[in-house]
Design a protein around this motif. Structure first.
Motif, mmCIF file in Angstrom:
data_model
loop_
_atom_site.group_PDB
_atom_site.id
_atom_site.type_symbol
_atom_site.label_atom_id
_atom_site.label_comp_id
_atom_site.label_asym_id
_atom_site.label_seq_id
_atom_site.Cartn_x
_atom_site.Cartn_y
_atom_site.Cartn_z
ATOM 1 N N LEU A 19 -18.852 -53.705 49.796
ATOM 2 C CA LEU A 19 -20.134 -54.265 49.378
ATOM 3 C C LEU A 19 -19.996 -55.134 48.132
ATOM 4 O O LEU A 19 -20.944 -55.796 47.735
ATOM 5 C CB LEU A 19 -21.141 -53.144 49.107
ATOM 6 C CG LEU A 19 -21.455 -52.210 50.275
ATOM 7 C CD1 LEU A 19 -22.315 -51.040 49.797
ATOM 8 C CD2 LEU A 19 -22.152 -52.968 51.392
ATOM 9 N N SER A 20 -18.830 -55.103 47.507
ATOM 10 C CA SER A 20 -18.537 -55.882 46.295
ATOM 11 C C SER A 20 -19.525 -55.626 45.161
ATOM 12 O O SER A 20 -20.139 -56.568 44.627
ATOM 13 C CB SER A 20 -18.474 -57.381 46.616
ATOM 14 O OG SER A 20 -17.411 -57.658 47.501
ATOM 15 N N PRO A 21 -19.692 -54.360 44.770
ATOM 16 C CA PRO A 21 -20.460 -54.113 43.545
ATOM 17 C C PRO A 21 -19.704 -54.705 42.359
ATOM 18 O O PRO A 21 -18.524 -55.056 42.472
ATOM 19 C CB PRO A 21 -20.504 -52.584 43.467
ATOM 20 C CG PRO A 21 -19.239 -52.151 44.149
ATOM 21 C CD PRO A 21 -19.060 -53.129 45.282
ATOM 22 N N ALA B 207 -7.542 -48.678 44.406
ATOM 23 C CA ALA B 207 -7.309 -49.797 43.496
ATOM 24 C C ALA B 207 -7.123 -51.100 44.279
ATOM 25 O O ALA B 207 -7.646 -52.156 43.882
ATOM 26 C CB ALA B 207 -6.094 -49.519 42.623
ATOM 27 N N ALA B 208 -6.397 -51.038 45.401
ATOM 28 C CA ALA B 208 -6.175 -52.233 46.213
ATOM 29 C C ALA B 208 -7.483 -52.727 46.830
ATOM 30 O O ALA B 208 -7.728 -53.939 46.914
ATOM 31 C CB ALA B 208 -5.149 -51.943 47.296
ATOM 32 N N GLY C 67 -13.042 -57.821 44.722
ATOM 33 C CA GLY C 67 -13.500 -58.332 43.442
ATOM 34 C C GLY C 67 -14.296 -57.329 42.630
ATOM 35 O O GLY C 67 -15.226 -57.713 41.908
ATOM 36 N N VAL C 68 -13.915 -56.057 42.712
ATOM 37 C CA VAL C 68 -14.623 -54.985 42.020
ATOM 38 C C VAL C 68 -13.818 -54.569 40.791
ATOM 39 O O VAL C 68 -12.625 -54.268 40.892
ATOM 40 C CB VAL C 68 -14.815 -53.767 42.950
ATOM 41 C CG1 VAL C 68 -15.563 -52.646 42.225
ATOM 42 C CG2 VAL C 68 -15.539 -54.176 44.230
ATOM 43 N N MET C 69 -14.461 -54.533 39.633
ATOM 44 C CA MET C 69 -13.769 -54.106 38.415
ATOM 45 C C MET C 69 -13.725 -52.589 38.345
ATOM 46 O O MET C 69 -14.766 -51.933 38.424
ATOM 47 C CB MET C 69 -14.486 -54.658 37.182
ATOM 48 C CG MET C 69 -13.816 -54.256 35.874
ATOM 49 S SD MET C 69 -14.679 -54.917 34.429
ATOM 50 C CE MET C 69 -13.584 -54.335 33.125
ATOM 51 N N LEU D 44 -17.102 -59.866 33.143
ATOM 52 C CA LEU D 44 -17.724 -60.013 34.452
ATOM 53 C C LEU D 44 -18.471 -61.333 34.525
ATOM 54 O O LEU D 44 -18.859 -61.896 33.502
ATOM 55 C CB LEU D 44 -18.693 -58.850 34.694
ATOM 56 C CG LEU D 44 -18.027 -57.482 34.891
ATOM 57 C CD1 LEU D 44 -19.073 -56.377 34.839
ATOM 58 C CD2 LEU D 44 -17.263 -57.436 36.206
ATOM 59 N N PRO D 45 -18.699 -61.854 35.731
ATOM 60 C CA PRO D 45 -19.375 -63.150 35.872
ATOM 61 C C PRO D 45 -20.736 -63.153 35.197
ATOM 62 O O PRO D 45 -21.500 -62.187 35.293
ATOM 63 C CB PRO D 45 -19.508 -63.318 37.388
ATOM 64 C CG PRO D 45 -18.417 -62.477 37.961
ATOM 65 C CD PRO D 45 -18.282 -61.309 37.034
#
Length: 291
Positions: A101-103, A131-132, A138-140, A275-276
């Motif tokens: 979901l790319s939080p 982690a991968a 693109g999740v921190m 973060l963006p």
């Protein structure tokens, strides 16, 4: 430290607290969105989120996470959403099913430790897979450090590329059978993060139960960031239940004021964490969105 804003994270629900513990614990998606919005208005710029099934039991159901993420992004534009991959909500790779979901962020425990009644197991293979997946979507990661070795392991993973960004480390203290609340240990954690990741590396701390306010105070005074919320603590004090997540955020914000630190806006929190600077899912630039 007026030039060092403090990021406040609201851990709104968790896997354990129920309405029997405190009627203010948000369980349904609608309750969680409403509670998050209140915490956002009170000063939280990160929400740490779990989801529950129809019976109120913890789950890693990606569809429920998707509904929660959509609701938070709609009602709290710009707020940093951090989803939990914790082991109480699922087993094995199911714990990371929501990462697609790319939080903005997700929690990552990089080692095992004891919990009150069981072992919190995080095998090396599972940690590497989580982690991968975070890197792929693109999740921190937020490293949940229950032990000194977890900080060192996070550094090893960053050094060899398994973590693609400098980790944001959170110290968790006060879990029964894990690391107790110990000021010397806390100070050494801070020293270790700065030694391994740089003097400017952001870090956070969380205390469980009555130790929440203790860790809030230590972290804020030491220049770190603070986690609060009903996941970790359902009370304001011995005699009073916390009426909301927002009330616990306001309590932490008062500590920021007492220590001469402004509460970070979501724009500042995104800058601190790298973060963006954009409200996710809206296309609206940070400067065009008000809290």
């Amino acid at each position: 430290m007026s030039d060092n804003p403090c990021i406040l994270c609201a851990a709104i629900t968790g896997s354990l607290p129920t309405k029997a513990n405190n009627p203010a614990v948000p369980i349904t998606i609608a309750e969680q969105v409403e509670s998050t919005h209140e915490a956002f208005e009170a000063g939280a710029s990160i929400v740490h989120a779990h989801v529950r099934d129809d019976e109120g039991r913890p789950t890693s159901d990606p569809d429920r996470f998707a509904r929660l993420l959509e609701g938070i992004r709609r009602h709290c534009p710009g707020m940093i959403v951090q989803l939990s991959t914790g082991g109480r909500s699922g087993a094995g790779r199911d714990r990371g099913g929501m990462l697609r979901l790319s939080p903005d962020m997700a929690s990552l425990a990089v080692g095992s430790n004891n919990f009150p009644t069981r072992v919190y197991e995080n095998s090396p293979d599972l940690v590497d897979w989580l982690a991968a997946e975070m890197a792929a979507h693109g999740v921190m990661p937020e490293i949940e450090a229950f032990d000194l070795s977890h900080i060192l392991q996070a550094h090893a993973m960053w050094r060899d590329g398994r973590l693609t960004t400098r980790p944001y480390v959170q110290f968790v203290m006060g879990v029964r059978n894990a690391m107790p609340v110990d000021r010397d240990v806390f100070d050494y954690y801070v020293h270790t993060v700065r030694r391994l990741f740089g003097a400017d590396a952001p870090w956070c701390a969380a205390g469980i139960g009555p130790n929440q306010i203790v860790l809030n105070e230590w972290a804020i005074a030491a220049g770190g960031h603070a986690r609060t919320g009903l996941e970790d603590n359902v009370r304001l004090d011995r005699d009073r239940l916390a009426p909301s997540n927002a009330a616990l955020v306001r309590r932490a914000a008062a500590l920021c004021d007492r220590n001469g630190r402004p509460v970070a806006t979501w724009q500042q929190a995104r800058a601190i964490l790298g973060l963006p600077q954009k409200a996710p899912g809206t296309g609206v630039a940070a400067q065009d969105v008000a809290r």
